[in-house]
Design an enzyme around this catalytic site. Structure first.
Site, PDB file in Angstrom:
ATOM      1  N   ASN C 244       0.844  -1.197   0.000  1.00 31.43           N
ATOM      2  CA  ASN C 244       0.000   0.000   0.000  1.00 31.43           C
ATOM      3  C   ASN C 244       0.883   1.252   0.000  1.00 31.43           C
ATOM      4  O   ASN C 244       1.763   1.383   0.856  1.00 31.43           O
ATOM      5  CB  ASN C 244      -0.824  -0.073   1.292  1.00 31.43           C
ATOM      6  CG  ASN C 244      -1.965   0.909   1.264  1.00 31.43           C
ATOM      7  OD1 ASN C 244      -1.990   1.815   0.446  1.00 31.43           O
ATOM      8  ND2 ASN C 244      -2.899   0.714   2.156  1.00 31.43           N
ATOM      9  N   CYS C 245       0.688   2.110  -0.979  1.00 34.93           N
ATOM     10  CA  CYS C 245       1.572   3.285  -1.061  1.00 34.93           C
ATOM     11  C   CYS C 245       0.876   4.574  -0.640  1.00 34.93           C
ATOM     12  O   CYS C 245       1.498   5.623  -0.605  1.00 34.93           O
ATOM     13  CB  CYS C 245       1.988   3.496  -2.527  1.00 34.93           C
ATOM     14  SG  CYS C 245       2.902   2.135  -3.169  1.00 34.93           S
TER      15      CYS C 245
END
Lengths: 66, 347, 431, 133
Positions: C244-245
């Site tokens: 997850n960025c």
């Protein structure tokens, strides 16, 4: 005094606490359907208002959809 | 070194005059005036009222930017650290003016405080921008209001971290502030769960918005002799929207006459509501407010009478607190006019 | 399923001959680790750098954070599906943990992405990684690599590094500073052992909205899973990995999955105050049909466990608010008492509505603060990562650069600032 | 914002949203692209006692109104810095992929080169009456 709430999204009427709820045609035109010819549309409106008067005359103990 | 404070009051408390002087433009007077004298005494040497802004309520509400600018100059001219407005008690326009003045000071980074009756319309509109202390609904409450305002202003100026509205006595502003607890969130969550399981009292850290319930009223016995009133959140207003009710986040409602109106037409009525495609309602406003059908029913004796005034606002993005307040007001007016039942239409 | 975490305390990291740990100092063979990471064709280059608490250093943008762990005994290896094999589950036996150390992956990876870690100054209070000794991998994906591959090879680099560091220090396991034991028994046994303790489950919502918003369970993209039951010890062995960025503040990085504080808090009371009956892992997909399906199946698992109460933690904001509310309503309607753990987006003035959905059943909420609150971060002497990132930050995407070089950003841009697992002491109250 | 408002009109007419309007973990100002996918499958037209009702889907509407409230509260999306416009567009497309698949667009269409570009999408089309904006 009794209040008849005529609205098209019943769950929202319920969540805001209305006790006498009359489901209507649609959001942009609750008491009429533009797709119908004028007399029919007025007949639909009459029917809905009739239901509202019926609701206002009835004794209800809880939130009721007419 | 005493704090320097600007005090904002209206034409009445400034001794200029009553309703007749409500259009009095803002003026700046050195030192304290009106209730400011009592505030000055309460502050003693802790703070002084460097100057007082006196402005007519109508002028302030009618020229918000100008009055805000005037207040900004006054704050700069006297190097004031704070602005205190009012107390306005239950005076509607004065409450709005105090809210506006306090917000103007807050927007310029100064400590800001006002005080008014909790039901005053100024509370809902400006509580997000400034602190507001609750007062009685009339000037009889001046005795408690002034000392409370004086003490609270010093507390704000000293910059002490404030507790909740309940602890410190201000009206809850609905503004979320971050803080650091003693325990990490996970521990707080499990502790809260254990209390909830055991049925013990716990304080949620965030309250979900919720609506209250009302007990249903008994039905109308004889509809043929009853007076029915129409109310709508669908925004049906006379052509041109005379009260300028905004398309969303309305701040007011309108009361309009149905005298001599048998059918709502697109020429005389329109919708102001920004929450749906307006073409259908503008074409035939009866689709939102069924005046045509109710007039027929009135003639046929199905109902006694259609109340000649209807109430309308825009329900799109309107603050729940506002809507609840207007509901109470409209209900009050209809009861006084002996209306037996209401048809409320929504879009 | 009994798991022992053998923890060796690490206070400093330095580069040196051989990777090993002694007296709180982790030495890393820089070339060996670089070579291991560069085996991945998708990467054009990697730089290793160090950052320690208190230094005048900023790391930006940080994509993920991982804690160095490796199995000592018991089935499989950490990060099953990436490092560990899939022929077994994990969560049993012994695992080595380099406690106090963290691997941070950074560098211009993908689109508008933020993730600030300040080792000192006001920003340090808002991220757990200002208190860890950080080995930073500054990664540069190869030109022309698709966004998917860029994200994947950065994720793999982090996993390899975290595993490598711990695996190389297995020899020191005997001298572990402390051992934490987690004994999670099958349902029948735990019910027999603690018949009259309240049964509590943990509904663990994972961000799964698509590219840059994904989480991986045993190597499977969480979008594709149906809600499943896991032992908390599997999660300690890296069964859940972050891909997850976005929204640095409330995305669960791999470190926070490995050290899930809610699992820790429930285990602490397991057997004394409550009976921790299991972790129900569920997702937060984009389509409304998936939301209805996942929430129904997740709560059905909670009921099959016979749980009478549950903690529900969200990841992200807006879209997942709907899933949080569905899980809450369906649980409460089934008679399961819930506490929700979330963060808020109440606007920079704190006056907007915090969640994009609500329900009357949600009467018990713990909040990790308002992510829109702004903070001024002073300029730092050293910036590790992608200075070009400043243009993204400057572009008002995540805040603004001020004339004196300092940054005015929302907490949203700070790594783990409003972590919705309740990892930090942050909260919010109403004035 | 305009996309959401257009979407609302369709919802009032009985269409149903296929996905949450706030997909993606971006604040409005951080994602210049916003798309909606909704479907009209006739289930929303109800004729009762002669009066046909267009049942707007309550859940779709609530989610959309909440999204609109968030958009009204936050600043307008910034024009993405040049380097990011492409990535933002691709992201917007990728996040909607599951919804597109559910709407009946086959995997082949979705992974065709250029599928992510704006002009690849007809306003109306596919097997169902599905509108995209």
């Amino acid at each position: 005094m009794p209040v008849a709430h005529m609205a098209s999204i019943v769950p929202i009427s319920k969540s805001v606490g209305a006790n006498r709820i009359i489901p209507t045609v649609a959001i942009p035109h609750p008491l009429g359907n533009p797709a119908l010819p004028r007399e029919e549309e007025v007949a639909v409106r009459r029917q809905l208002v009739e239901k509202a008067l019926m609701a206002l005359s009835a004794d209800v103990s809880d939130q009721t959809v007419f | 070194m005493a704090y320097r404070i600007i005090h904002y009051i209206n034409q009445f408390f400034g001794g200029v005059g009553g309703e007749d002087k409500a259009d009095h433009p803002p003026e700046l007077r050195a030192g304290a005036a009106g209730p400011g004298l009592a505030l000055k005494q309460a502050w003693g040497d802790q703070a002084e009222i460097a100057a007082t802004v006196v402005c007519g309520d109508n002028y302030c509400v009618g020229h918000p930017e100008e009055v805000a600018g005037f207040i900004g100059q006054a704050l700069d001219k006297y190097q004031a650290q704070a602005l205190v407005a009012g107390p306005a008690f239950n005076a509607g326009r004065y409450g709005l003016a105090c809210g506006l003045a306090a917000s103007a000071a807050a927007a310029r980074g100064r400590v800001s405080l006002t005080a008014m009756f909790p039901e005053n319309p100024g509370v809902e509109i400006y509580k997000a921008n400034t602190f507001i202390l609750p007062t009685a609904d009339s000037a009889r409450g001046m005795g408690q209001a002034v000392p409370a305002m004086a003490a609270f202003a010093i507390k704000l100026l000293n910059g002490r971290r404030l507790g909740s509205a309940a602890e410190e006595g201000y009206i809850e502003r609905g503004v979320r502030l971050n803080t650091f607890h003693d325990e990490i969130g996970a521990e707080r969550a499990v502790n809260m769960l254990m209390k909830k399981i055991k049925g013990q009292y716990f304080l949620t850290e965030y309250k979900m918005p919720a609506f209250d319930r009302v007990r249903p009223r008994p039905g109308v016995k004889d509809m043929s002799r009853a007076t029915i009133a129409l109310v709508t959140s669908g925004g049906i207003v006379p052509k041109g929207n005379p009260d300028h009710i905004p398309a969303s986040s309305a701040r007011s409602y309108g009361a309009y006459s149905l005298e001599g109106v048998d059918d709502l037409t697109g020429e005389d009525f329109q919708t102001a509501h920004g929450g749906y495609d307006q073409t259908f309602a503008n074409e035939d406003p009866d689709r939102v407010l069924p005046v045509d059908v109710l007039r027929c029913m009135e003639r046929e004796g199905r109902i006694g009478r259609l109340f000649p005034t209807y109430f309308a606002t825009v329900g799109n993005g309107t603050a729940v607190a506002h809507a609840a307040q207007w509901g109470g007001e409209i209900g009050q007016k209809l009861r006084e006019a002996e209306v037996q039942a209401v048809i409320l239409t929504s879009t | 399923m009994k798991l022992e975490l053998h923890k060796i305390s690490v206070r400093r990291i330095c580069f040196g001959e051989a990777t090993h740990v002694e007296n709180g100092l982790l030495t890393v063979n820089r070339e060996e680790l670089k070579a291991l990471i560069m085996e991945d064709r998708g990467l054009a280059g990697v730089e290793l750098d160090l950052a320690h608490p208190g230094e005048d250093t900023r790391i930006m943008p940080v994509k993920d954070a991982l804690e160095p762990r490796a199995k000592l005994s018991g089935p499989g290896e950490v990060f099953p599906g990436f490092i560990g094999p899939l022929d077994t589950t994990v969560g049993e036996g012994q695992t080595l943990v380099l406690e106090g150390a963290a691997v941070l992956t950074a560098g211009r990876l993908v689109a508008a992405q933020e993730g600030i870690v300040d080792m000192s100054g006001p920003g340090a209070d808002y991220t757990p990684f200002s208190r860890t000794a950080n080995l930073v991998l500054v990664l540069t994906p190869r030109e022309g690599v698709r966004l998917h591959e860029a994200e994947q090879c950065c994720r793999l680099a982090g996993l390899k590094a975290a595993h490598y560091l711990a695996a190389e220090c297995r020899a020191a396991a005997a001298r572990a500073d402390r051992v934490a034991v987690y004994d999670f028994q099958p349902l029948s046994e735990t019910l027999a052992r603690h018949p009259n303790l309240p049964k509590v489950a943990y509904v663990y919502m994972l961000q799964s909205q698509g590219l840059l918003h994904d989480t991986w369970v045993y190597g499977v993209d969480a979008k594709r899973i149906l809600p499943t039951l896991m032992s908390p010890t599997e999660i300690m062995d890296g069964a859940i990995v972050s891909g997850n960025c976005v929204s640095a503040c409330d995305k669960n990085n791999t470190f926070s999955h490995q050290n899930n504080p809610i699992i820790e808090a429930l285990f602490k009371r397991h057997g004394t105050e409550l009976n921790f009956v299991g972790v129900v892992v569920t997702n937060e997909n984009v389509t409304l049909a998936d939301k209805q399906r996942s929430s129904s199946l997740a709560i059905r698992l909670v009921r099959l466990l016979g749980a009478e109460a549950a903690i529900i933690s969200e990841e992200g904001f807006g879209n997942p608010d709907a899933d949080l509310i569905l899980n809450c309503v369906k649980a409460e309607k089934a008679g399961v008492k819930t506490v929700l753990v979330t963060d808020e987006y109440a606007g920079t003035n704190g006056a907007s509505q915090s969640l994009a959905d609500s329900c009357p059943e949600g009467d018990a909420v713990v909040t990790a603060g308002n992510a829109n609150a702004t903070i001024i971060l002073p300029a730092m002497a050293k910036v590790i990562g992608d200075p070009g990132q400043a243009e993204v930050v400057a572009g008002g995407f995540f805040g603004s650069r001020r004339p004196d070089g300092s940054l005015e950003v929302e907490l949203q841009a700070i790594m783990g600032a409003t972590c919705e697992l309740g990892l930090s002491r942050i909260g919010a109250y109403t004035i | 914002m305009e996309v959401l408002l257009a979407g609302r009109g369709f919802l009032h007419a009985g269409w149903r949203l296929l996905h949450h309007p706030l997909y993606g973990n971006f604040l409005p100002r951080q994602q210049p692209y916003r798309s909606l996918l909704w479907r009209f499958d006739g289930a929303s037209v109800q004729t009762r006692e002669g009066a046909t009702r267009l049942l707007a889907d309550e859940w779709s509407l609530r989610l959309l109104e909440e999204a609109l409230a968030l958009y009204q509260d936050s600043q307008a999306p910034n024009p993405a810095p040049p380097g990011l416009r492409e990535a933002c567009a691709l992201l917007d497309f990728e996040l909607l992929r599951p919804a597109l698949e559910q709407a009946g667009w086959s995997e082949a269409v979705l992974s065709a080169p250029g599928a992510g570009t704006m002009d690849a999408w007809p306003l109306k089309g596919g097997s169902l009456e599905t509108g995209t904006a």
